[in-house]
Design a protein around this motif. Structure first.
Motif, PDB file in Angstrom:
ATOM      1  N   ALA A 314     -29.017 -36.069  56.150  1.00  0.00           N
ATOM      2  CA  ALA A 314     -27.812 -35.249  56.009  1.00  0.00           C
ATOM      3  C   ALA A 314     -27.880 -34.020  56.902  1.00  0.00           C
ATOM      4  O   ALA A 314     -26.854 -33.561  57.412  1.00  0.00           O
ATOM      5  N   GLN A 315     -29.083 -33.478  57.112  1.00  0.00           N
ATOM      6  CA  GLN A 315     -29.203 -32.299  57.964  1.00  0.00           C
ATOM      7  C   GLN A 315     -28.852 -32.631  59.410  1.00  0.00           C
ATOM      8  O   GLN A 315     -28.363 -31.788  60.154  1.00  0.00           O
ATOM      9  N   ARG A 316     -29.077 -33.880  59.828  1.00  0.00           N
ATOM     10  CA  ARG A 316     -28.863 -34.256  61.222  1.00  0.00           C
ATOM     11  C   ARG A 316     -27.533 -34.965  61.460  1.00  0.00           C
ATOM     12  O   ARG A 316     -26.907 -34.775  62.494  1.00  0.00           O
ATOM     13  N   LEU A 317     -27.097 -35.772  60.501  1.00  0.00           N
ATOM     14  CA  LEU A 317     -25.787 -36.420  60.634  1.00  0.00           C
ATOM     15  C   LEU A 317     -24.682 -35.605  59.977  1.00  0.00           C
ATOM     16  O   LEU A 317     -23.509 -35.908  60.189  1.00  0.00           O
ATOM     17  N   THR A 318     -25.046 -34.614  59.193  1.00  0.00           N
ATOM     18  CA  THR A 318     -24.199 -33.797  58.326  1.00  0.00           C
ATOM     19  C   THR A 318     -23.724 -34.626  57.130  1.00  0.00           C
ATOM     20  O   THR A 318     -23.545 -35.843  57.249  1.00  0.00           O
ATOM     21  N   PRO A 319     -23.526 -33.998  55.971  1.00  0.00           N
ATOM     22  CA  PRO A 319     -23.013 -34.740  54.811  1.00  0.00           C
ATOM     23  C   PRO A 319     -21.679 -35.426  55.098  1.00  0.00           C
ATOM     24  O   PRO A 319     -21.425 -36.524  54.600  1.00  0.00           O
ATOM     25  N   LEU A 320     -20.823 -34.783  55.898  1.00  0.00           N
ATOM     26  CA  LEU A 320     -19.538 -35.389  56.218  1.00  0.00           C
ATOM     27  C   LEU A 320     -19.737 -36.647  57.056  1.00  0.00           C
ATOM     28  O   LEU A 320     -19.100 -37.681  56.824  1.00  0.00           O
ATOM     29  N   GLY A 321     -20.627 -36.566  58.065  1.00  0.00           N
ATOM     30  CA  GLY A 321     -20.905 -37.754  58.862  1.00  0.00           C
ATOM     31  C   GLY A 321     -21.452 -38.887  58.018  1.00  0.00           C
ATOM     32  O   GLY A 321     -21.077 -40.055  58.197  1.00  0.00           O
ATOM     33  N   MET A 322     -22.337 -38.572  57.066  1.00  0.00           N
ATOM     34  CA  MET A 322     -22.877 -39.605  56.182  1.00  0.00           C
ATOM     35  C   MET A 322     -21.785 -40.225  55.319  1.00  0.00           C
ATOM     36  O   MET A 322     -21.775 -41.444  55.100  1.00  0.00           O
ATOM     37  N   GLY A 668     -45.775 -29.500  51.378  1.00  0.00           N
ATOM     38  CA  GLY A 668     -44.519 -29.029  50.803  1.00  0.00           C
ATOM     39  C   GLY A 668     -43.595 -28.407  51.821  1.00  0.00           C
ATOM     40  O   GLY A 668     -42.483 -28.012  51.498  1.00  0.00           O
ATOM     41  N   ARG A 669     -44.044 -28.325  53.081  1.00  0.00           N
ATOM     42  CA  ARG A 669     -43.199 -27.763  54.148  1.00  0.00           C
ATOM     43  C   ARG A 669     -43.072 -28.829  55.228  1.00  0.00           C
ATOM     44  O   ARG A 669     -43.931 -28.989  56.071  1.00  0.00           O
ATOM     45  N   THR A 670     -42.013 -29.609  55.170  1.00  0.00           N
ATOM     46  CA  THR A 670     -41.858 -30.750  56.054  1.00  0.00           C
ATOM     47  C   THR A 670     -40.858 -30.430  57.146  1.00  0.00           C
ATOM     48  O   THR A 670     -40.293 -29.338  57.215  1.00  0.00           O
ATOM     49  N   LEU A 671     -40.602 -31.410  58.014  1.00  0.00           N
ATOM     50  CA  LEU A 671     -39.663 -31.209  59.117  1.00  0.00           C
ATOM     51  C   LEU A 671     -38.287 -30.789  58.628  1.00  0.00           C
ATOM     52  O   LEU A 671     -37.539 -30.137  59.335  1.00  0.00           O
ATOM     53  N   GLU A 672     -37.954 -31.175  57.396  1.00  0.00           N
ATOM     54  CA  GLU A 672     -36.654 -30.812  56.846  1.00  0.00           C
ATOM     55  C   GLU A 672     -36.461 -29.296  56.804  1.00  0.00           C
ATOM     56  O   GLU A 672     -35.352 -28.802  56.872  1.00  0.00           O
TER      57      GLU A 672
END
Length: 712
Positions: A314-322, A668-672
């Motif tokens: 969702a961070q990369r496609l955006t929630p709207l794109g998903m 606990g600190r990932t690429l996200e």
């Protein structure tokens, strides 16, 4: 006793003082969930302001409500309310600052959150008489809880009876009206509830929503697919009808940015650099390729180092794109090549109105272009895909988005290159186009990666060098960091001096020319570019080496730590790298010792590295397998470099590679969350720039120039 009497006298004196010019003396407070905020909320706020001559009406959405656990979170309600109030142009209507709402909500037990919220709103005008605006159902609850204000408290309840509700009990209401703690507005003729609005959204009743919600709320609701609207009939049509986000509409709510796409007329020529001399023109036959099985097989239920894969996608496609990709009627196409090819496909499908969904940070996001063809079929295109690595990464994200929308993960097609064009020809051509301004034979060193981080470090060092013109002001970033603690101007990028440079911006590859003097006083020109993805790296190096005559390179990027003793911020010099487990190749990466004492300079650890095509490939099982092979870091680029070095044979080349460990699986600190925590990596960036400048003896700024850069 005397102190109490004195304080009471002071309070009475303050109350009888005349109000200062512009001071709020009659404050309306309209609190509620506003889930969503509709036209009757707006009408009631303005009616109360008009009838009661209020100086201001504060709209106060609550952050939580014990009796409405399913309401939307505040961050999905607050922006739309603010935009709706601004659209009225009525200066009397204001929104209580979000920080005050959240502070009141967190300031005590949930049962008293409402009282704390009202107190926070009233505190914005402490000398004002408060008019609390509410419905008749809320009045009944206040009466039942003995919450009626006392005469003289300067707190008046303003109630608008709802149409269709039983009349208020005269025996209860008359004393309240007589003492002035209650004011009744005329009853409403038509009652509109938020429940009815939510039902209309879930049912796709778009005309009802447009008639009963402020335009800003309609836009926010449709863009975010709220209240089940993203699965309702006609949602795609409603989305296209919104059009691009106007400049003044700052509410995105995390959904994504909508921008306009103007498709060419069917049959009109489409500008495409693949049609340039030396490459074949696109023909009428567009090859359609099936998805690769590997990316489609990624299972979000399998343990993964990224944790929640839905959040990552969702961070990369955006929630709207998903949400668009999740619609079963949408045909999804991944388009190889430049984004101009998407325009060409829009024309071929007869799509005359299209929108693009993306985020502002284009490097880490994918743009989804969607529209409806002449035959009524909906299409979504993801373009600007160049290189095998980026294609596989995009396939993985698309497949997961389809899974999350309960669609088959391989339910998309890949639009291939025109006949005669391959990844190699395209990547070489895109590199040449991006670097067209770089004159051959004029660059002494190329640094690929962390473009703006390096630039910021150099700006800090320039400020230190201007104060103390010594090579160590440049070679040792600790001095600049120490000075910044005492000079506020050095803590803001806007007030820092700019290292001598010429910058060229571009979607494909922004880059800068940086001008130095080396330890012998000779001018040195450094080309600094942004990171590229996967197999784009050897293609870029090939253009820099063969076309631009550059022989010295630094690859500076981030990597995930694999070894148990790896820490975020470690500096690693990859020694051998691999694209396949067990097949490691040397990288010829030999750094000289730091000029700083070993007690000061962070160690530069030689380490085996592994390159994946996408972070989505990093399952817990793969990470454990790589750890058993003693790999210390994982990235997406370096595994492609040995093949490029081998292609040069014995030709002279100096290559240095430096990786900053920016995440560690299981930490606990990932690429996200990488973009959220980059400030904690500042010491690592500082140490890395120290090593690069020391390695190539770059000790001072220079005022020399490249004449070709000034040629139109």
């Amino acid at each position: 006793m005397k102190r109490t009497i004195a304080l009471a006298f002071v309070a009475l004196f303050v109350m009888v003082l005349p109000a200062a010019a512009g001071e709020i003396t009659r404050l309306g407070i309209y609190a509620g969930t506003f889930d969503p905020f509709h036209q009757q909320h707006l009408f009631l706020a303005r009616e109360a302001a008009d009838r009661l001559h209020l100086d201001k009406v504060l709209i106060v959405p609550n952050a939580s409500n014990l009796y409405k656990p399913g309401m939307l979170p505040l961050d999905l309600r607050y922006p739309a309310i603010g935009e709706a109030l601004r659209d009225t142009g009525d200066p009397r209507l204001e929104l209580l600052p979000r920080a005050a709402i959240e502070q009141a909500d967190a300031g005590g037990p949930p049962e008293s959150a409402g009282a704390r919220l009202l107190a926070a709103a009233a505190a914005t005008a402490p000398r004002a008489t408060v008019f609390q605006i509410l419905g008749s159902d809320a009045l009944a609850k206040i009466i039942a809880k003995n919450g009626i204000p006392k005469p003289g408290q300067h707190w008046i309840l303003v109630v608008k009876p709802r149409a269709g509700e039983p009349p208020l009990d005269p025996q209860v209401i008359r004393p309240l009206l007589r003492t002035g703690v209650l004011h009744l507005l005329p009853p409403g003729q038509v009652e509109l509830s938020s429940t009815r609005v939510r039902e209309a959204a879930a049912g796709g009743n778009w005309a009802f929503l447009r008639n009963h919600l402020p335009p800003a709320v309609v836009r926010h609701l449709v863009k975010n697919g709220l209240y089940g609207s993203a699965t309702a009939p006609g949602w795609l049509e409603a989305l296209v009808a919104l059009g691009p986000d106007p400049v003044e509409f700052r509410v995105t709510g995390g959904a994504g940015l909508l921008s306009g796409v103007t498709p060419p007329r069917p049959g009109a020529p489409c500008p495409d650099f693949l049609s340039a001399p030396g490459l074949p023109a696109p023909g009428p036959d567009i090859p359609e390729l099936p998805p690769d099985p590997g990316p489609c097989a990624i299972d979000p239920a399998e343990p993964h180092t990224l944790g929640d894969l839905r959040a990552y996608v969702a961070q990369r496609l955006t929630p709207l794109g998903m949400a668009i990709l999740g619609r079963p009627e949408v045909r999804v196409h991944l388009v190889l090549g430049p984004r101009e090819r998407v325009n060409d496909l829009l024309a071929r499908f007869g799509i005359t109105r299209a929108l693009q969904v993306t985020r502002a940070r284009n490097y880490i996001t994918l743009a989804v272009v969607f529209g409806q063809g002449q035959d009524g079929t909906w299409h979504a295109f993801i373009g600007d895909i160049y290189g095998r690595s980026r294609l596989l990464h995009t396939e993985a994200m698309t497949a997961l988005a389809l899974r999350f929308g309960n669609r088959p993960p391989d339910g998309f097609s890949i639009v291939g290159y025109p006949p005669g064009v391959t990844d190699a020809t395209y990547l070489r051509e895109i590199g040449r186009r991006a670097l067209a301004k770089v004159p051959p034979g004029r660059v002494d060193l190329a640094i690929v990666g962390y473009h703006w981080k390096v630039q910021q470090q150099l700006n800090l060092r320039l400020a230190a060098w201007q104060a103390h013109p010594s090579p160590w002001s440049v070679l040792d970033g600790r001095g600049a960091a120490w000075m910044a603690r005492f000079r506020p101007a050095m803590r803001s990028p806007q007030t820092l001096p700019q290292w001598p440079r010429r910058h060229f911006e571009g979607w494909d590859l922004p880059y800068s020319f940086l001008f130095f003097r080396d330890g012998r006083g000779r001018p040195a020109t450094v080309l600094l570019t942004r990171n590229v993805y996967g197999d784009q790296l050897p293609a870029l190096l090939d253009v820099l080496y063969h076309d631009k005559g550059i022989r010295r390179f630094v690859l500076f990027g981030s990597a995930g730590g694999l070894a148990s003793d790896t820490r975020i911020g470690d500096l690693v010099a990859p020694s051998v790298v691999s694209l396949e487990p067990g097949l490691y190749q040397p990288l010829r990466n030999h750094w000289r010792p730091s000029r700083l004492p070993a007690t000061v300079a962070p160690p530069l650890t030689p380490a085996p590295g592994f390159s994946v095509y996408s972070p989505l490939e990093e399952t817990t099982a793969l990470v454990e397998a790589l750890r058993r092979e003693r790999a210390r870091i994982v990235d997406v680029e370096l595994g492609h470099v040995p093949g490029w070095l081998d292609s040069l044979g014995t030709a002279p080349v100096v290559l240095r590679s430096l990786s900053v460990v920016s995440d560690v699986p299981g930490s606990g600190r990932t690429l996200e969350r990488l973009s959220e925590g980059e400030t904690e990596l500042t010491p690592a960036f500082q140490a890395a720039v120290d090593r690069i400048l020391q390695e190539f003896d770059l000790v001072a700024p220079s005022d020399h120039r490249i004449p070709e850069l000034d040629t139109p």
